[in-house]
Design a protein around this motif. Structure first.
Motif, PDB file in Angstrom:
ATOM      1  N   GLY A 279       0.868  -1.088   0.075  1.00  0.00           N
ATOM      2  CA  GLY A 279      -0.032   0.397  -0.565  1.00  0.00           C
ATOM      3  C   GLY A 279       0.621   1.325  -0.247  1.00  0.00           C
ATOM      4  N   GLY A 280       0.721   2.214  -0.849  1.00  0.00           N
ATOM      5  CA  GLY A 280       1.210   3.384  -0.828  1.00  0.00           C
ATOM      6  C   GLY A 280       1.252   3.972   0.776  1.00  0.00           C
ATOM      7  N   THR A 281       2.833   4.886   0.960  1.00  0.00           N
ATOM      8  CA  THR A 281       2.941   5.303   1.969  1.00  0.00           C
ATOM      9  C   THR A 281       2.871   6.808   1.790  1.00  0.00           C
ATOM     10  OG1 THR A 281       5.214   4.552   2.451  1.00  0.00           O
ATOM     11  CG2 THR A 281       3.104   2.981   3.618  1.00  0.00           C
ATOM     12  N   ARG A 282       3.363   7.354   0.921  1.00  0.00           N
ATOM     13  CA  ARG A 282       4.015   8.835   0.533  1.00  0.00           C
ATOM     14  C   ARG A 282       3.113   9.468   1.310  1.00  0.00           C
ATOM     15  NH1 ARG A 282       1.685  11.823  -2.669  1.00  0.00           N
ATOM     16  NH2 ARG A 282       0.343  11.110  -2.826  1.00  0.00           N
ATOM     17  N   THR A 283       1.510   9.514   1.280  1.00  0.00           N
ATOM     18  CA  THR A 283       1.337  10.697   1.733  1.00  0.00           C
ATOM     19  C   THR A 283       1.373  11.077   4.004  1.00  0.00           C
ATOM     20  OG1 THR A 283      -0.912  11.049  -0.150  1.00  0.00           O
ATOM     21  CG2 THR A 283      -1.253  11.929   2.249  1.00  0.00           C
ATOM     22  N   ALA A 284       1.367   9.525   3.885  1.00  0.00           N
ATOM     23  CA  ALA A 284       1.503   9.450   5.212  1.00  0.00           C
ATOM     24  C   ALA A 284       2.765  10.240   5.952  1.00  0.00           C
ATOM     25  CB  ALA A 284       0.825   8.712   5.478  1.00  0.00           C
ATOM     26  N   GLU A 285       3.510  10.103   5.912  1.00  0.00           N
ATOM     27  CA  GLU A 285       5.148  10.239   5.905  1.00  0.00           C
ATOM     28  C   GLU A 285       5.584  11.043   5.026  1.00  0.00           C
ATOM     29  OE1 GLU A 285       7.867   7.412   2.623  1.00  0.00           O
ATOM     30  OE2 GLU A 285       7.316   5.873   3.928  1.00  0.00           O
ATOM     31  N   THR A 286       4.867  12.122   4.204  1.00  0.00           N
ATOM     32  CA  THR A 286       4.702  13.522   4.210  1.00  0.00           C
ATOM     33  C   THR A 286       4.199  14.091   5.427  1.00  0.00           C
ATOM     34  OG1 THR A 286       5.149  13.105   1.527  1.00  0.00           O
ATOM     35  CG2 THR A 286       3.993  15.123   2.620  1.00  0.00           C
ATOM     36  N   ASP A 287       3.229  13.596   5.292  1.00  0.00           N
ATOM     37  CA  ASP A 287       2.429  14.642   6.297  1.00  0.00           C
ATOM     38  C   ASP A 287       3.271  14.739   7.796  1.00  0.00           C
ATOM     39  OD1 ASP A 287       0.380  15.706   5.238  1.00  0.00           O
ATOM     40  OD2 ASP A 287      -0.683  13.110   5.849  1.00  0.00           O
ATOM     41  N   ALA A 288       3.389  12.768   8.550  1.00  0.00           N
ATOM     42  CA  ALA A 288       4.516  13.265   9.960  1.00  0.00           C
ATOM     43  C   ALA A 288       5.645  14.218   9.274  1.00  0.00           C
ATOM     44  CB  ALA A 288       5.082  11.798   9.186  1.00  0.00           C
ATOM     45  N   GLU A 289       6.475  13.954   8.069  1.00  0.00           N
ATOM     46  CA  GLU A 289       7.896  14.672   8.501  1.00  0.00           C
ATOM     47  C   GLU A 289       7.354  16.892   8.171  1.00  0.00           C
ATOM     48  OE1 GLU A 289       9.397  13.408   4.497  1.00  0.00           O
ATOM     49  OE2 GLU A 289       9.964  11.706   5.098  1.00  0.00           O
ATOM     50  N   GLN A 290       6.575  16.816   7.726  1.00  0.00           N
ATOM     51  CA  GLN A 290       6.604  18.083   7.895  1.00  0.00           C
ATOM     52  C   GLN A 290       5.068  18.603   9.055  1.00  0.00           C
ATOM     53  OE1 GLN A 290       2.341  19.152   5.377  1.00  0.00           O
ATOM     54  NE2 GLN A 290       2.795  20.772   6.735  1.00  0.00           N
ATOM     55  N   TRP A 291       4.824  17.536   9.456  1.00  0.00           N
ATOM     56  CA  TRP A 291       4.287  17.925  11.032  1.00  0.00           C
ATOM     57  C   TRP A 291       5.512  18.047  12.674  1.00  0.00           C
ATOM     58  CZ3 TRP A 291      -0.241  14.358  10.928  1.00  0.00           C
ATOM     59  CH2 TRP A 291      -0.239  15.088   9.439  1.00  0.00           C
ATOM     60  N   ALA A 292       6.314  16.621  12.145  1.00  0.00           N
ATOM     61  CA  ALA A 292       7.517  16.443  12.956  1.00  0.00           C
ATOM     62  C   ALA A 292       8.908  18.029  12.887  1.00  0.00           C
ATOM     63  CB  ALA A 292       8.816  15.591  12.349  1.00  0.00           C
ATOM     64  N   ARG A 293       8.794  18.577  12.013  1.00  0.00           N
ATOM     65  CA  ARG A 293       9.420  20.190  11.293  1.00  0.00           C
ATOM     66  C   ARG A 293       9.217  20.974  12.253  1.00  0.00           C
ATOM     67  NH1 ARG A 293       9.515  18.606   6.234  1.00  0.00           N
ATOM     68  NH2 ARG A 293       8.455  19.449   5.291  1.00  0.00           N
ATOM     69  N   LEU A 294       7.180  20.975  11.827  1.00  0.00           N
ATOM     70  CA  LEU A 294       6.517  22.271  12.856  1.00  0.00           C
ATOM     71  C   LEU A 294       6.999  22.113  14.812  1.00  0.00           C
ATOM     72  CD1 LEU A 294       3.973  22.113  10.614  1.00  0.00           C
ATOM     73  CD2 LEU A 294       5.108  24.008  11.087  1.00  0.00           C
ATOM     74  N   ALA A 295       7.466  20.665  15.243  1.00  0.00           N
ATOM     75  CA  ALA A 295       7.256  20.579  16.180  1.00  0.00           C
ATOM     76  C   ALA A 295       9.033  20.621  16.590  1.00  0.00           C
ATOM     77  CB  ALA A 295       7.256  19.048  16.501  1.00  0.00           C
ATOM     78  N   GLY A 296       9.239  21.244  16.127  1.00  0.00           N
ATOM     79  CA  GLY A 296      10.578  20.994  15.747  1.00  0.00           C
ATOM     80  C   GLY A 296      11.823  20.239  16.341  1.00  0.00           C
ATOM     81  N   GLY A 297      11.159  19.255  15.213  1.00  0.00           N
ATOM     82  CA  GLY A 297      12.506  18.048  15.153  1.00  0.00           C
ATOM     83  C   GLY A 297      12.071  16.989  16.151  1.00  0.00           C
ATOM     84  N   ILE A 298      11.511  15.863  16.332  1.00  0.00           N
ATOM     85  CA  ILE A 298      10.818  15.267  17.476  1.00  0.00           C
ATOM     86  C   ILE A 298      11.704  13.646  16.510  1.00  0.00           C
ATOM     87  CG2 ILE A 298       9.422  16.459  17.976  1.00  0.00           C
ATOM     88  CD1 ILE A 298       7.557  14.178  16.237  1.00  0.00           C
ATOM     89  N   SER A 299      11.576  12.406  16.857  1.00  0.00           N
ATOM     90  CA  SER A 299      12.374  11.528  16.345  1.00  0.00           C
ATOM     91  C   SER A 299      10.476  10.663  16.062  1.00  0.00           C
ATOM     92  CB  SER A 299      12.661  10.683  18.263  1.00  0.00           C
ATOM     93  OG  SER A 299      12.291   8.758  16.996  1.00  0.00           O
ATOM     94  N   LEU A 300      10.518  10.486  14.888  1.00  0.00           N
ATOM     95  CA  LEU A 300       9.149   9.452  14.566  1.00  0.00           C
ATOM     96  C   LEU A 300       9.333   7.686  15.060  1.00  0.00           C
ATOM     97  CD1 LEU A 300       9.119  10.847  11.293  1.00  0.00           C
ATOM     98  CD2 LEU A 300       7.964  11.557  12.754  1.00  0.00           C
ATOM     99  N   HIS A 301       9.980   7.264  15.215  1.00  0.00           N
ATOM    100  CA  HIS A 301       9.963   5.796  15.620  1.00  0.00           C
ATOM    101  C   HIS A 301      11.275   5.495  17.250  1.00  0.00           C
ATOM    102  CE1 HIS A 301       8.134   4.686  11.698  1.00  0.00           C
ATOM    103  NE2 HIS A 301       9.095   5.648  11.267  1.00  0.00           N
ATOM    104  N   PRO A 302      10.448   6.046  18.086  1.00  0.00           N
ATOM    105  CA  PRO A 302      11.452   6.399  18.967  1.00  0.00           C
ATOM    106  C   PRO A 302      11.912   4.829  19.682  1.00  0.00           C
ATOM    107  CG  PRO A 302       8.895   7.189  19.587  1.00  0.00           C
ATOM    108  CD  PRO A 302       8.969   7.400  18.529  1.00  0.00           C
ATOM    109  N   PHE A 303      10.756   3.899  19.136  1.00  0.00           N
ATOM    110  CA  PHE A 303      11.620   3.062  20.121  1.00  0.00           C
ATOM    111  C   PHE A 303      11.566   1.916  19.231  1.00  0.00           C
ATOM    112  CE2 PHE A 303       6.701   4.680  22.161  1.00  0.00           C
ATOM    113  CZ  PHE A 303       7.232   4.695  23.498  1.00  0.00           C
ATOM    114  N   GLU A 304      12.325   2.488  18.287  1.00  0.00           N
ATOM    115  CA  GLU A 304      12.690   1.068  17.627  1.00  0.00           C
ATOM    116  C   GLU A 304      14.257   1.081  17.746  1.00  0.00           C
ATOM    117  OE1 GLU A 304      11.974   1.976  13.341  1.00  0.00           O
ATOM    118  OE2 GLU A 304       9.929   1.925  12.813  1.00  0.00           O
TER     119      GLU A 304
END
Length: 308
Positions: A279-304
């Protein structure tokens, strides 16, 4: 009789017996067609969209073989919805257009249902004016669930496209819905109201968006939940609470990132069916990256953990 099962932006058509006079034999009486449709529905409900796509495409082909316009329309609609859920909006648009044509030449029409799924796909493709036009057409549907979902899609596209008149129209429709309302409908109503109030009353908009996010969580509609959290963050930022806004963006980003990660994995059932396309994930990945930048930079997968 058809009923719309709302999953994400919309869901497959579920078929049930209508009683009365028995219909003429058609693809719906074909065991292979019925099996493909059932397998598609089961796979969709489990989030195995690649399998659902394979099964609905098989059902659509069987319907064409039997020259059954109604069955072709239903299978084609479900195929488009599965493609949309798999984050393949361009494929969904092509499928809807093919399904419209297949139904039309056989004397069948599904205007509102086709308009809704195409509007949702256009929203994902950022074709906002076209999405609004199609969704507003679907708002005239006789089925309340379909019409209200169309109003929601129209409101989303109008908000993103800067069409204040269309946003107000969608909001008026949703605010006019009579109870009882499902959680999904309540969330739709709150989110579009929040978008209307974003400029004039960001504090109230933030509260409405947070309410929508809570309802989405209770409904296990996590993609919509992430979007509502990000909207709450935007409103909170405009209201002046930048620290809280960053926290909300972080929450939205991490949820979207995990969704993308999960959707990108090939499950055992998909392998068993011989369809390895993810299944395509481009939209979700793009959203996650954009929101992470707005948050000031965070780990998107902190438990990995790094096992290399």
């Amino acid at each position: 009789m058809k009923r719309l099962h709302a999953v994400m932006l919309l869901g497959p058509l579920l078929l049930s017996g209508c009683g009365g006079t028995k219909e003429a034999p058609s693809a719906r009486d074909d065991a292979q067609w019925d099996q493909a449709m059932t397998a598609g529905q089961d796979s969709f409900d489990l989030g195995r969209y690649s399998v659902a796509i394979t099964q609905y495409r098989k059902a659509a082909d069987l319907a064409l073989m039997r020259d059954d316009g109604k069955a072709a329309a239903e299978a084609g609609y479900n195929l488009a919805v599965a493609q949309l859920a798999a984050d393949q909006p361009a494929d969904a648009v092509r499928t809807v257009q093919a399904a419209r044509q297949a139904a039309r030449v056989r004397g069948e029409e599904m205007h509102a249902a086709f308009d809704l799924v195409e509007a949702a796909a256009d929203y994902r493709l950022k074709q906002y004016p076209q999405s609004v036009a199609l969704a507003e057409q679907a708002m005239g549907a006789s089925e309340a669930a379909l019409a209200s979902r169309a109003a929601f899609v129209a409101g989303l596209s109008a908000s993103e496209g800067g069409d204040s008149a269309a946003l107000q129209k969608a909001n008026a429709y949703l605010q006019g819905m009579k109870p009882p309302l499902s959680r999904s409908m309540q969330a739709d109503k709150a989110e579009i109201a929040a978008r209307v109030l974003l400029a004039s009353d960001p504090t109230q908009a933030a509260q409405l968006a947070q309410n929508a996010a809570d309802l989405r969580r209770d409904d296990a509609s996590y993609r919509d939940m992430s979007r509502a959290l990000a909207l709450a963050a935007t409103a909170t930022d405009r209201a002046g609470d930048h620290q809280k806004a960053a926290t909300l963006w972080a929450r939205a980003a991490q949820s979207a990132a995990i969704q993308a990660n999960a959707a990108g994995k090939v499950d055992a059932a998909t392998v068993a069916h011989g369809a390895l396309a993810k299944g395509g994930t481009r939209t979700a990945e793009t959203d996650a990256e954009q929101w992470a930048r707005l948050a000031g930079g965070i780990s998107l997968h902190p438990f990995e953990t790094d096992t290399k």
